[in-house]
Design an enzyme around this catalytic site. Structure first.
Site, PDB file in Angstrom:
ATOM      1  N   LYS A  21       6.598   4.694  15.562  1.00 28.25           N
ATOM      2  CA  LYS A  21       6.697   3.107  15.196  1.00 28.25           C
ATOM      3  C   LYS A  21       7.361   2.934  13.744  1.00 28.25           C
ATOM      4  O   LYS A  21       7.303   3.661  13.012  1.00 28.25           O
ATOM      5  CB  LYS A  21       5.144   2.949  15.225  1.00 28.25           C
ATOM      6  N   CYS A  41     -13.515  -1.469  -3.951  1.00 30.33           N
ATOM      7  CA  CYS A  41     -12.069  -1.643  -3.954  1.00 30.33           C
ATOM      8  C   CYS A  41     -11.165  -0.190  -4.001  1.00 30.33           C
ATOM      9  O   CYS A  41     -11.454   0.263  -4.992  1.00 30.33           O
ATOM     10  CB  CYS A  41     -11.555  -2.759  -5.122  1.00 30.33           C
ATOM     11  N   HIS A  45      14.128  -7.504  11.101  1.00 24.26           N
ATOM     12  CA  HIS A  45      14.694  -8.932  10.892  1.00 24.26           C
ATOM     13  C   HIS A  45      15.901  -9.098  11.449  1.00 24.26           C
ATOM     14  O   HIS A  45      16.253 -10.155  12.057  1.00 24.26           O
ATOM     15  CB  HIS A  45      14.868  -9.019   9.429  1.00 24.26           C
ATOM     16  N   HIS A  54      -9.552  -0.382  -7.532  1.00 17.40           N
ATOM     17  CA  HIS A  54     -10.269  -0.447  -9.099  1.00 17.40           C
ATOM     18  C   HIS A  54     -11.605   0.387  -9.012  1.00 17.40           C
ATOM     19  O   HIS A  54     -12.154   0.306  -9.964  1.00 17.40           O
ATOM     20  CB  HIS A  54     -10.328  -1.972  -9.286  1.00 17.40           C
ATOM     21  N   CYS A  58      -8.170  -7.033  -8.645  1.00 17.21           N
ATOM     22  CA  CYS A  58      -7.139  -7.343  -7.677  1.00 17.21           C
ATOM     23  C   CYS A  58      -6.868  -9.088  -7.678  1.00 17.21           C
ATOM     24  O   CYS A  58      -5.516  -9.300  -7.506  1.00 17.21           O
ATOM     25  CB  CYS A  58      -7.293  -7.062  -6.273  1.00 17.21           C
ATOM     26  N   HIS A  64      15.312  -5.524   7.070  1.00 20.66           N
ATOM     27  CA  HIS A  64      15.672  -4.299   7.646  1.00 20.66           C
ATOM     28  C   HIS A  64      15.979  -4.621   9.313  1.00 20.66           C
ATOM     29  O   HIS A  64      16.147  -5.709   9.744  1.00 20.66           O
ATOM     30  CB  HIS A  64      14.159  -3.405   7.919  1.00 20.66           C
ATOM     31  N   LYS A  75       6.289   1.264   6.867  1.00 22.38           N
ATOM     32  CA  LYS A  75       6.473   1.809   5.514  1.00 22.38           C
ATOM     33  C   LYS A  75       6.062   3.317   5.332  1.00 22.38           C
ATOM     34  O   LYS A  75       6.829   4.009   4.495  1.00 22.38           O
ATOM     35  CB  LYS A  75       5.703   0.709   4.689  1.00 22.38           C
ATOM     36  N   CYS A  85     -12.155  -9.405  -5.337  1.00 24.66           N
ATOM     37  CA  CYS A  85     -12.059  -7.993  -6.386  1.00 24.66           C
ATOM     38  C   CYS A  85     -11.673  -8.761  -7.569  1.00 24.66           C
ATOM     39  O   CYS A  85     -10.255  -9.392  -7.432  1.00 24.66           O
ATOM     40  CB  CYS A  85     -11.186  -7.023  -5.814  1.00 24.66           C
TER      41      CYS A  85
END
Length: 509
Positions: free
Chosen positions: A301, A150, A28, A153, A136, A25, A304, A133
């Site tokens: 900012k 978690c 980088h 889960h 995980c 992106h 994601k 976990c």
RNA sequence: CGCGGGGUAGAGCAGUUGGCAGCUCGGCGGGCCCAUAACCCGCAGGUCACAGGUUCGAGUCCUGUCCCCGCAACCA
């Protein structure tokens, strides 16, 4: 930079290796472009440059992502790593090497490093305690938990401890603090240096160099049940790319690194963990660590969740590689955080590139064509002083890694040339004073040559176009002292017209 | 009192050791006609977040207050 310009120096510059759990992106790209500009600048001044970038490919996250994509981890890494290579090709990044942490040379190197650390006594056995976990298959932090469970889960993680190896960071901290304090290892910009010095005061713990629960990684040579912790694995790339081992020629030639460039988020690892590891290895420390800022996109900012990551490919498609390089680096001072308004890109493209560099080149070359049939008409030194001053500013900026200021100097040169045209009015001289006209045109052509040279690190394509129009495209055999000397163009040589360097963008408003 | 960064013209930002508030874009007015409707000159626009303090003099140094943003969750 070499203090003495006639001694050829080496310059080893690195970017971080990028984690392949993500596509390339704009962030980088920013780091990598900046590194490329500095690498190209050092080649221009005659240094022998090694510019390294690459990809970081281990860790449980990669293994998970690969599973989701129904690939083996290696296939997954191959695919994503290739995206980074491709992105850098599109942006004309001139890296000399591209290291991947799944390559044999890296794995071998990391094992060498780990063995050496173990032998030196810097690594000891300990226990890593945490909340694990089962679902995980990894440790969770307290903050990840929701109601003690978690989030994925919905089960309570177990408090377990696993055997781990630790690096004796504390042992090296006093010496490191002193070195940073005395600028034996330079951390830039200065406020980052202060930040790092602040960390010493807060105190730091030894860090784990291995993980038992992670499978996708480099096994410890002295304990096959553990793999190297991500930072040990990743940071080592700066050495493993030099074929880290006893008799490595590359290592002798290029180590220590002259500049580790990165964004501020991973400064701590580069300024503390890495130098401490190097001390333990008995290797020299990097000369400079430069952490640049983050940018926000239109005041927000990059994240994601907001989905405002920008693919450099899209920018290149819209503006071209040269322009993207220029635009990204000229948004705010190199080193601090800043806001990037995407809407300004087109505006700045038109004002700086189309109206500035493009138009200046165009008007000068058109006049040579029109008044002197494309032949360099005379020789004169009318602008040599001004150009010399600009070179000083430009080189000072580059020596301080202030790419934005180097661009500033270039803009000033363009402004000087445009003003010079206006004051001297060649179109009037054409009717009254051929001799003066010849000198004025010469000075403008020579400015163009200097401009193109200064442009080379930032916009290599545009630089080449201007230089080849001037018949000066091959400059690699000359030293910087020769190149920047006034009078490189010889009367009587011919000059071609150039295509439009930066076609104006029609304002889409 | 967790650590750190920041609040300067409509927008984005500079302001090094305290010494007449600058740059780019945008706006307005002129000039020019070589050039990519480009270029050059000029003008307007700021209580330098706020309140105190040090000083002959503070955007700059000190103290306090308010506000914004990072770092402990992905991420250059």
């Amino acid at each position: 930079m070499a203090l003495n310009d006639d001694i050829m120096a080496k310059f080893y510059i690195t970017t971080p290796i990028y984690y392949v759990n993500d596509k390339p992106h704009i962030g980088h790209a920013y780091t990598t472009i900046a590194a490329d500009v500095l690498a190209r600048y050092h080649r221009l001044i005659g240094d022998e440059v090694l510019f390294l970038t690459g990809t970081d490919e281990h860790g449980s996250k990669i293994a998970e992502s690969a599973k989701k994509a129904e690939m083996t981890p290696q296939e997954f890494c191959d695919q994503t790593s290739a995206k980074f290579s491709l992105a850098w090709d599109e942006l004309d990044i001139s890296n000399d090497d591209f290291i991947r942490t799944t390559e044999q040379r890296h794995i071998t190197g990391v094992k060498n490093i780990l063995n050496k650390l173990k032998e030196s006594g810097a690594i000891y056995e300990g226990e890593y305690k945490g909340l694990y976990c089962v679902g995980c298959e990894r440790f969770l932090t307290e903050k990840e938990l929701i109601d003690g469970k978690c989030p994925i889960h919905k089960t309570e993680p177990q408090q377990i401890s696993e055997k781990n190896y630790f690096f004796n960071l504390k042992k090296f901290l006093p010496r490191l603090e002193k070195m940073i304090d005395q600028n034996e290892i330079k951390i830039l910009p200065d406020n980052r240096r202060k930040e790092v010095l602040g960390l010493f005061k807060q105190g730091m713990d030894d860090f784990s160099v291995s993980r038992e629960s992670v499978k996708w990684g480099i096994p410890l040579p002295f304990d096959e049940n553990q793999v190297a912790y991500v930072w040990v694995d990743a940071l080592s790339n700066y050495l493993t790319a030099l074929d880290y081992s006893e008799g490595s020629e590359k290592l002798k030639k290029f180590w220590p690194a002259d500049l580790h460039l990165m964004a501020k988020d991973i400064l701590k690892f580069h300024a503390l963990y890495w130098p401490a590891m190097l001390m333990a290895l008995g290797e020299e420390l990097p000369k400079t660590i430069f952490a640049h800022g983050f940018f926000m996109i239109d005041g927000e900012k990059m994240s994601k969740s907001l989905g405002n990551f920008i693919d450099p490919h899209d920018l290149v498609a819209e503006f071209g590689s040269d322009a993207v390089r220029y635009l990204l680096l000229s948004q705010f001072p190199f080193g601090v955080d800043g806001d990037v308004k995407l809407g300004n890109f087109a505006i700045q493209y038109n004002s700086d590139l189309a109206n500035g560099i493009g138009n200046l080149t165009s008007r000068v070359l058109a006049m040579v064509e029109k008044y002197f049939n494309g032949v360099v008409p005379a020789e004169d030194g009318g602008l040599s002083g001004e150009v010399g001053d600009i070179w000083s500013d430009y080189q000072k900026a580059m020596a301080e890694f202030r790419v934005d200021l180097a661009i500033e100097a270039i803009r000033k040169l363009i402004s000087i040339a445009d003003g010079y045209v206006d004051v001297n009015k060649p179109w009037e001289l054409a009717k009254s004073d051929q001799e003066k006209l010849a000198k004025v045109i010469y000075n403008l052509l020579e400015v163009l040559r200097h401009l193109a040279l200064m442009l080379y690190p930032v916009m290599p394509e545009c630089s080449q176009k201007i230089l080849s129009a001037l018949g000066k495209s091959d400059f690699t055999s000359l030293t910087i002292e020769e190149l920047k000397k006034w009078g490189g163009l010889v009367a009587g040589s011919s000059v071609a017209k150039s295509e439009q360097l930066f076609p104006r963008l029609v304002k889409a408003e």
